[in-house]
Write a protein that holds these residues in place. Sequence first.
Motif, mmCIF file in Angstrom:
data_model
loop_
_atom_site.group_PDB
_atom_site.id
_atom_site.type_symbol
_atom_site.label_atom_id
_atom_site.label_comp_id
_atom_site.label_asym_id
_atom_site.label_seq_id
_atom_site.Cartn_x
_atom_site.Cartn_y
_atom_site.Cartn_z
ATOM 1 N N UNK A 261 4.307 -2.982 1.727
ATOM 2 C CA UNK A 261 4.116 -1.578 1.867
ATOM 3 C C UNK A 261 2.964 -1.015 1.155
ATOM 4 N N UNK A 262 2.498 -1.304 -0.193
ATOM 5 C CA UNK A 262 1.352 -0.979 -0.781
ATOM 6 C C UNK A 262 0.025 -1.388 -0.002
ATOM 7 N N UNK A 263 0.025 -2.687 0.406
ATOM 8 C CA UNK A 263 -1.048 -3.219 1.263
ATOM 9 C C UNK A 263 -1.221 -2.452 2.451
ATOM 10 N N UNK A 264 -0.230 -2.288 3.227
ATOM 11 C CA UNK A 264 -0.290 -1.393 4.476
ATOM 12 C C UNK A 264 -0.799 0.027 4.275
ATOM 13 N N UNK A 316 -9.446 10.320 -2.384
ATOM 14 C CA UNK A 316 -8.743 11.420 -2.959
ATOM 15 C C UNK A 316 -7.209 11.481 -2.656
ATOM 16 N N UNK A 317 -7.072 11.300 -1.413
ATOM 17 C CA UNK A 317 -5.457 11.266 -0.868
ATOM 18 C C UNK A 317 -4.617 10.362 -1.716
ATOM 19 N N UNK A 318 -5.149 8.866 -1.770
ATOM 20 C CA UNK A 318 -4.460 7.947 -2.201
ATOM 21 C C UNK A 318 -4.530 8.145 -3.856
ATOM 22 N N UNK A 319 -5.443 8.527 -4.348
ATOM 23 C CA UNK A 319 -5.316 8.824 -5.929
ATOM 24 C C UNK A 319 -4.136 9.986 -6.253
ATOM 25 N N UNK A 324 4.030 9.364 -3.969
ATOM 26 C CA UNK A 324 4.565 9.899 -2.974
ATOM 27 C C UNK A 324 4.590 9.248 -1.356
ATOM 28 N N UNK A 325 3.620 8.603 -1.073
ATOM 29 C CA UNK A 325 3.338 7.839 -0.088
ATOM 30 C C UNK A 325 4.392 6.630 -0.427
ATOM 31 N N UNK A 326 4.262 5.826 -1.251
ATOM 32 C CA UNK A 326 5.370 4.953 -1.463
ATOM 33 C C UNK A 326 6.688 5.238 -1.481
ATOM 34 N N UNK A 327 6.742 6.446 -2.037
ATOM 35 C CA UNK A 327 8.301 6.924 -2.094
ATOM 36 C C UNK A 327 8.908 6.989 -0.838
ATOM 37 N N UNK A 328 8.059 6.972 0.409
ATOM 38 C CA UNK A 328 8.657 7.227 1.858
ATOM 39 C C UNK A 328 9.177 6.123 2.080
ATOM 40 N N UNK A 329 8.859 4.851 1.514
ATOM 41 C CA UNK A 329 9.727 3.624 1.894
ATOM 42 C C UNK A 329 10.930 3.333 1.024
ATOM 43 N N UNK A 330 11.008 4.104 0.140
ATOM 44 C CA UNK A 330 12.362 4.143 -0.806
ATOM 45 C C UNK A 330 11.986 4.364 -2.154
ATOM 46 N N UNK A 340 -0.830 0.330 -5.360
ATOM 47 C CA UNK A 340 -1.448 0.954 -4.223
ATOM 48 C C UNK A 340 -2.914 1.385 -4.502
ATOM 49 N N UNK A 341 -3.088 1.831 -5.718
ATOM 50 C CA UNK A 341 -4.452 2.494 -5.959
ATOM 51 C C UNK A 341 -5.595 1.470 -6.201
ATOM 52 N N UNK A 342 -5.041 0.423 -6.672
ATOM 53 C CA UNK A 342 -5.972 -0.766 -6.974
ATOM 54 C C UNK A 342 -6.237 -1.327 -5.565
ATOM 55 N N UNK A 343 -5.429 -1.497 -4.675
ATOM 56 C CA UNK A 343 -5.583 -2.214 -3.497
ATOM 57 C C UNK A 343 -6.520 -1.105 -2.762
ATOM 58 N N UNK A 344 -6.333 0.127 -2.740
ATOM 59 C CA UNK A 344 -7.084 1.102 -1.989
ATOM 60 C C UNK A 344 -8.570 0.983 -2.440
#
Length: 448
Positions: A261-264, A316-319, A324-330, A340-344
Amino acid sequence: MIASVLQMFRRDVTRGVAGTILLKVGSGGLAFALFSLAARAMTPDAFGDFATLLSIAQIASVVGLAGQELLLVRFLNEYEVRGQAEFTKGVLLSSLRNSAIGMLISIAAIAAVATLRGEWWLLILSVSAFTAVNAGLMLGSQIARSLVSILMGEGNREFFWRVAVVLILIAVLFSHRQLTPAELFTAMSVAMALGLVVQIVSIVRVLPNLRSVTARFETSRWNRSAFRFWLASILEAANQYFDVILVYWMLDPATAGVYFAASRLANIFAMLSAALYTFGARRLPSLYFSKNHRELEHTLKLMAEVTALCVLSGLVIVWVGAPYLLGLFGPHFAAQQWVLIVLAIGTAFQAAGGPSAAVLQLTGHERDYVPVVAANVALRLLGFVVLIPWLGVLGAAISATASLVIATIALNVLCRRRTGVDPSVLVLSHLSSSKGSAYTVRVADSND
């Protein structure tokens, strides 16, 4: 500043790049919706199994195509510029034959291994079907993009079929039932097959003039290039999908689902890179082979302007919105916001590097590209072995980002030395400090 941005988007090239990026972002948004809905429609372990099987199927599609999808991009543009319709027909027939044979072998290997592992027959069949249709779309999109349009190529490959799958997943959630990986793979395969049919029809309609042409073949030349493209494609697929498989193997299915999920999500920047590659694959080779140096430089500069704007806004959006973005998965996904931040950061750096890979591969320098991608994979795997036992899934993200940064720098150095162009956003600083051109394109003979 606003006036400058508006002027930039009035240019034809800028609108083309922006349109391609919007298509990629739209398909990425649908992919995000698809995977987030799937995560909520499955148990954590089932979603991890799905993510891992999806990664295996994507790699198998690339292996089975044997480099033919990139080969077509390389030679369809060259033959179109030179008006060599007989070689266009020859490379199309050759690529279709080789990819069909390769895919049969690849699918047979998947089915054999899954059977030995005692997997459910419906799951084996659905994953095999997805692998085959996915490969067909990958190959068809390259042909459609070169001969029809970017919308027909990328729209059917990544956008339109996902709408149907997302609607199915919404219906599943409203019915309050859980989905199995086999059911999701089946739904995806059917939707993608419909997109492939549309793609095939569009390609056939623009090829009537080839029916009366006698096909000519440059088999040895194509095979040499296809082998290098094949190696590059496998290594790129390993960069994108092997991470999930390793996390699954070294940790557990649920963690593999979180990393997936984070990588996507981090692929918001990889989508930008893919959009630049898509646009560049259609425009840059014809400019290169026709030796239109001025327009090539101009196109790369405008691509860099759009890239810089997208990278800054995306970071800016990812930081700000990572949890909240990851929370959409559960709920249990949101705790891994730093993954997610490191991968981004890694994918943003890669996007800022521009289409260096496309420039190298599509101008006959693919042999220089393969060692860099191989080193990237090796460095990433080494980082996984060292960092995952120490830092868990965050260690995997750090390893992936470090390898991307190093590979991006190496590819840009090679691109400048081999072709004489700087495809990265750094070209904008060169142009702002110089009245003349930031670089001079050096057109080299193709080293097939």
